[in-house]
Enzyme design. Structure first.
Site, mmCIF file in Angstrom:
data_model
loop_
_atom_site.group_PDB
_atom_site.id
_atom_site.type_symbol
_atom_site.label_atom_id
_atom_site.label_comp_id
_atom_site.label_asym_id
_atom_site.label_seq_id
_atom_site.Cartn_x
_atom_site.Cartn_y
_atom_site.Cartn_z
ATOM 1 N N ASP A 39 42.893 72.879 4.789
ATOM 2 C CA ASP A 39 44.945 73.448 5.265
ATOM 3 C C ASP A 39 44.482 75.069 5.022
ATOM 4 O O ASP A 39 44.879 75.698 5.861
ATOM 5 C CB ASP A 39 45.433 73.079 4.396
ATOM 6 C CG ASP A 39 44.972 73.183 2.975
ATOM 7 O OD1 ASP A 39 44.385 74.122 1.999
ATOM 8 O OD2 ASP A 39 46.281 73.051 1.418
ATOM 9 N N GLY A 127 46.278 65.487 -10.045
ATOM 10 C CA GLY A 127 45.867 66.414 -8.983
ATOM 11 C C GLY A 127 47.108 66.195 -7.727
ATOM 12 O O GLY A 127 46.585 65.049 -6.436
ATOM 13 N N LEU A 128 48.096 65.367 -8.892
ATOM 14 C CA LEU A 128 49.452 64.122 -7.427
ATOM 15 C C LEU A 128 49.936 65.738 -7.808
ATOM 16 O O LEU A 128 51.125 65.961 -6.864
ATOM 17 C CB LEU A 128 49.641 63.505 -8.130
ATOM 18 C CG LEU A 128 48.816 62.370 -8.637
ATOM 19 C CD1 LEU A 128 49.569 60.923 -9.588
ATOM 20 C CD2 LEU A 128 48.058 61.503 -7.224
ATOM 21 N N SER A 129 50.292 67.194 -6.989
ATOM 22 C CA SER A 129 50.829 67.970 -7.043
ATOM 23 C C SER A 129 51.869 68.393 -7.947
ATOM 24 O O SER A 129 52.693 68.394 -6.996
ATOM 25 C CB SER A 129 51.359 68.215 -5.737
ATOM 26 O OG SER A 129 49.690 68.404 -4.458
ATOM 27 N N SER A 130 51.721 68.406 -9.571
ATOM 28 C CA SER A 130 52.948 68.484 -10.133
ATOM 29 C C SER A 130 53.987 69.635 -9.844
ATOM 30 O O SER A 130 55.237 70.027 -9.512
ATOM 31 C CB SER A 130 53.383 67.918 -11.484
ATOM 32 O OG SER A 130 51.852 68.611 -12.021
ATOM 33 N N GLU A 163 52.701 79.789 -5.741
ATOM 34 C CA GLU A 163 51.707 79.208 -5.965
ATOM 35 C C GLU A 163 50.282 81.451 -6.012
ATOM 36 O O GLU A 163 49.598 81.393 -7.149
ATOM 37 C CB GLU A 163 50.908 78.907 -6.089
ATOM 38 C CG GLU A 163 51.440 77.098 -5.743
ATOM 39 C CD GLU A 163 50.814 76.187 -6.773
ATOM 40 O OE1 GLU A 163 49.991 76.863 -7.574
ATOM 41 O OE2 GLU A 163 51.301 75.686 -7.484
ATOM 42 N N ASP A 175 49.955 71.008 -0.209
ATOM 43 C CA ASP A 175 50.910 70.372 -0.961
ATOM 44 C C ASP A 175 52.675 70.801 -1.107
ATOM 45 O O ASP A 175 53.323 69.424 -0.862
ATOM 46 C CB ASP A 175 50.263 70.747 -2.709
ATOM 47 C CG ASP A 175 49.393 70.481 -2.888
ATOM 48 O OD1 ASP A 175 48.654 70.601 -2.052
ATOM 49 O OD2 ASP A 175 48.568 71.464 -3.948
#
Ligand code: GLA
Length: 389
Positions: A39, A127-130, A163, A175
């Site tokens: 990305d 790694g699930l982008s909370s 971020e 994400d």
């Protein structure tokens, strides 16, 4: 989405603030299916919003104070709505403060404050982008509260900036973009040069398992930022070496990498191989999905993991254990790490009819090596962020 979490959040909000929320939003986490660390190299990714996410409930206040509560910890921070400042203890609050700061810069700081609380079911550090889900649901709810109308792309970028500037991770847009552009039963095909996000329909007879290894996921420790710098250095090398314009690694083909890798800094060459190869795999993967060839698509996922392991070195023994086990399990078509790497989760593509048996086999292979099973869940491709109330 989970009605149960929505109910719990509404109850906790009402108990904490003495009134019901005015607005509730929801944003999902994501899995990354193909295209790792592409990305921020202006490349391509196939990803999906998932059936795990975060709700954000808010009500306006008459004064200028903002009160923000993490609904799982029941910890509250207070700050002036027009001047949020980074918190060094309640780190979770920085994601929301960063989004508020980004929105205020774009639309003007609000005069009136808010009471807010969030609650979700994305396992933290998996790694699930909370964090992206939190940014996106906060941005949706606060925009609605104040009557601001950013586009979905603007909302994703506001989360990404939070971020960068508030959490110190120089992440790409994957994400947040997946969280806002996700569609039910589809993958999201992202082009991070044009910032176009298109749904790609996903075969109904296969599905994904997420295997959370609980291994430390250390994006903020600088490994992620270091990989990004290597990629940018490699892009500058190729810009000088090739006779066509190179703005990012997206502009470099695998053949060009093969032809020039010997002239480069050895580590830059190794790192850059990964996003360059991944871009080609994503484009091939989209064609395979159109042809309905899930088996060949799965093989690209295994190749992607191998490239992470060998070139980018963002895998770890726990993730390798899951992917190696997956290769031998009936009905499994592909597996790879998902997201930043260095821990977290692996995503496994499996025939739907074999999903349950494969999940059990993955748990037991992991327990055989580490004593404890990894956490395996079936995830479904779901719709993106929205206002739910
Ligand atoms: C993390 C980042 C994303 C992306 C992936 C790797 O999830 O937040 O921007 O770079 O890693 O593909």
């Amino acid at each position: 989405m989970s009605d149960e979490i929505l109910r719990e959040l509404t109850e906790k909000f009402t108990a904490a603030y003495g009134r019901a929320p005015e607005i509730v939003s929801y944003a999902p986490g994501r899995i990354e299916v193909l295209g790792n660390h592409t990305d921020y190299n202006e490349g391509y990714v196939l990803s999906a919003a998932i059936n795990f996410g975060t709700y954000f409930a808010v009500a306006g206040r008459e004064d200028g104070e903002a009160r923000l509560t993490a609904g799982d910890l029941m910890e509250t921070v207070r700050f002036p709505v027009a001047a949020p400042e980074r918190s060094s203890d309640a780190m979770w609050s920085n994601y929301v403060k960063g989004c508020l700061a980004g929105l205020s810069e774009r639309f003007g700081a609000p005069a009136r404050g808010f009471d807010a609380m969030f609650l979700g079911n994305i396992p933290l550090g998996s790694g699930l982008s909370s964090s992206a889900a939190l940014e996106c649901c906060a941005t949706f709810a606060l925009s609605r509260l104040y009557g601001w109308e950013p586009s979905r792309l603007e909302m994703a970028k506001i989360g990404q900036r939070a971020e960068h500037e508030w959490a110190g991770v120089k992440c790409g847009l994957l994400d947040q973009a997946t969280s806002v552009f996700g569609e039910k039963d589809s993958l999201v095909m992202s082009d991070f040069r044009s910032n176009e996000f298109k749904p790609v329909s996903f075969p109904a007879d296969v599905c994904f398992l997420m295997c959370n290894t609980h291994a430390k996921h250390a994006l903020v420790d600088g490994a992620y930022n270091e990989r990004r710098e290597r990629c940018e250095r490699a892009a500058r090398f190729f810009a000088a070496a090739l006779d066509h314009p190179v703005a990012a690694l997206r502009d470099v083909s695998w053949d060009e990498w093969l032809a020039h890798r010997g002239e480069m800094d050895e580590l830059d060459a190794k790192r850059s191989a990964h996003p360059i190869g991944e871009d080609e795999r994503v484009l091939a993967g989209v064609d395979l999905l159109r042809e309905g060839d899930a088996a060949a698509f799965g093989r690209l996922m295994f190749e992607s993991h191998e490239s992470s392991r060998v070139y980018f070195e963002n895998s770890c023994p726990e993730l390798d254990t899951v992917v190696d086990a997956a290769r031998g399990i009936p009905g499994v078509l592909g597996a790879r790490l998902s997201g930043g790497g260095f821990g977290g989760s692996a995503v496994v593509l499996v025939n739907r009819r074999d999903a349950e048996a494969a999940a059990a086999a993955l748990r037991s292979a992991y327990a055989h090596r580490y004593g404890e099973p990894c956490d395996v869940r079936l995830v479904t491709c779901s719709a993106g962020a929205r206002i739910v109330r």
